[in-house]
Design an enzyme around this catalytic site. Structure first.
Site, PDB file in Angstrom:
ATOM      1  CB  THR A  60      -0.941  -0.019   1.214  1.00 32.38           C
ATOM      2  OG1 THR A  60      -1.657  -1.252   1.223  1.00 32.38           O
ATOM      3  CG2 THR A  60      -1.922   1.128   1.172  1.00 32.38           C
ATOM      4  CE1 TYR A 148       0.574  -9.776   2.803  1.00 30.58           C
ATOM      5  CE2 TYR A 148       1.972  -8.108   1.816  1.00 30.58           C
ATOM      6  CZ  TYR A 148       0.718  -8.626   2.059  1.00 30.58           C
ATOM      7  OH  TYR A 148      -0.394  -8.001   1.541  1.00 30.58           O
ATOM      8  CE  LYS A 176      -0.733  -7.488   5.220  1.00 29.35           C
ATOM      9  NZ  LYS A 176      -0.353  -6.271   4.455  1.00 29.35           N
TER      10      LYS A 176
END
Length: 311
Positions: A60, A148, A176
Site C-alpha cells: 500500500t 508476508y 501476515k
C-alpha cells in the site's frame, strides 16, 4: 475531519508488533515526489487514533515504484515522527534475495523494529527456494521478521510445512496472512509460536477468533478508532460488540478494498476526509475513474463514516 477520541487501550500485554497495524500509504506531492512531512504527519494521526503498530513502504506504500533511497527516506521520516511510540515494520521484500537483503540491512541501521518480507514474487521458486530466501534474509539481520504470505500477488503460497520449518528460525516471528486458508493456518498456529496477523481487512474477525494477534490493514486508514474498538472487543471476548462493529465496517471495506487497488482508494478517501493534500499515486496505479469514484462514494454513503467525507 473531526476525529473521535482515541479509544482507551486496555492494560494487557501487547504482542511484539501490536494488534492494530496500518500498512501506510506513502504520501506524494502532486508532481509524484515523496512528501515526507505529510507522510510523517499521517503516521502521527494513525497512532493518535489507535494504531499500536505501523507498516511502512509495504504494498500500500507503493514501495515497488519507489527508489531504494526514497523507501529509506520514508523509513526515517516515520521513525522520526512516531518511533518509540509504536513498533514500526519496514517493507523490505523483493523477488531478488540480494536486493531484499540490502533493504533489510539498511532498515536495521535506521532502527526499524521489524521487517515485513513478502514471498518472492514472479520467480515462482519451489518451496525449498522460498524457505532458503527467508532463512538467508533472517540470517543477515538481528531485527525480527514478519513473513508476508499473499499468493494473489506473489503467485505462490507458503505451504504449512514450509512455514512450520521457518518458525524454527529465531528471527522469524510473525506472519501476515492474506491467503485465507484457515485450516493450514490453524495447523501452523498449533505447531509453532508464530504470531499471525490478518492480511485481509474483511476477514479480521474470523482470523482473530482463530487466534491471530490482530490486523495489518488498509481500511484502517479511514476509520482507525472503530477498528481499534473491534480488535479490543475480540480481545475482551465480547463477540456481540465485535460482530456489530464488523457489520458497521463492511461498507468501508467494500469502498477501500473492492473497487480499485487499496492504495488508490485509501488515498482518495483520505483526501475526501481532508487528511491528505491530494490522492496522487504512481504509475502503474492511476486515479479512480468517475464510475469508480461514484461506486466508492455510494459504498461510503451507507457507512458509519459518511459524515467525514467533507470534500
Amino acid at each position: 475531519m473531526t476525529h473521535e477520541s482515541t479509544p482507551v487501550q486496555k492494560d494487557r500485554p501487547a504482542p511484539l508488533f501490536g494488534t492494530l497495524l496500518t500498512a501506510m500509504v506513502t504520501v506524494f506531492h502532486e508532481d509524484g515526489s515523496v512528501d515526507l512531512e505529510a507522510t510523517g504527519h499521517l503516521a502521527e494521526e494513525l497512532v493518535d487514533d489507535g494504531c499500536d503498530g505501523l507498516v511502512v513502504c509495504g504494498t500500500t506504500g507503493e514501495y515497488s515504484t519507489m527508489t531504494d533511497e526514497e523507501n529509506l527516506s520514508v523509513f526515517r521520516a516515520v521513525k522520526d515522527a512516531v518511533g518509540g511510540r509504536v513498533p514500526l515494520l519496514a517493507g523490505t521484500g523483493s523477488n531478488d534475495t540480494e536486493h531484499s537483503r540490502y533493504l533489510c540491512l539498511e532498515a536495521q541501521k535506521i532502527g526499524m523494529d521489524g521487517l515485513l518480507v513478502v514471498t518472492p514474487y514472479y520467480n515462482k521458486p519451489t518451496q525449498a527456494g522460498v524457505e532458503a530466501h527467508f532463512r538467508s534474509l533472517a540470517d543477515s539481520v538481528d531485527t525480527p521478521v514478519m513473513v508476508y504470505d499473499i499468493p494473489g500477488r506473489s503467485g505462490i503460497p507458503i505451504e504449512p510445512e514450509t512455514m512450520i520449518s521457518l518458525a524454527s528460525h529465531p528471527n522469524i516471528v510473525a506472519v501476515k496472512d492474506a491467503k485465507a486458508d484457515f485450516v493450514s493456518a490453524a495447523r501452523v498456529m498449533a505447531e509453532t509460536d508464530l504470531l499471525f496477523y490478518s492480511g485481509d481487512d474483511a476477514l479480521t474477525l474470523p482470523w482473530m477468533a482463530l487466534g491471530a494477534a490482530g490486523l495489518v490493514g488498509v481500511t484502517t486508514h479511514v476509520d482507525t478508532p472503530r477498528y481499534r474498538r473491534r480488535v479490543d472487543a475480540v480481545l475482551d471476548a465480547d463477540l456481540e460488540t465485535a460482530r456489530r462493529i464488523n457489520a458497521e465496517l463492511l461498507p468501508v471495506v467494500r469502498a477501500t478494498m473492492m473497487r480499485v487497488p487499496g492504495a488508490v482508494a485509501a488515498k482518495t478517501i483520505l483526501h475526501w476526509q481532508d487528511r491528505l493534500p491530494n490522492n496522487t499515486v504512481r504509475l502503474p496505479h492511476v486515479a479512480p475513474t468517475q464510475t469508480e469514484l461514484e461506486q466508492i462514494r455510494a459504498d461510503l454513503s451507507t457507512s458509519v463514516i459518511a459524515d467525514t467525507l467533507i470534500n
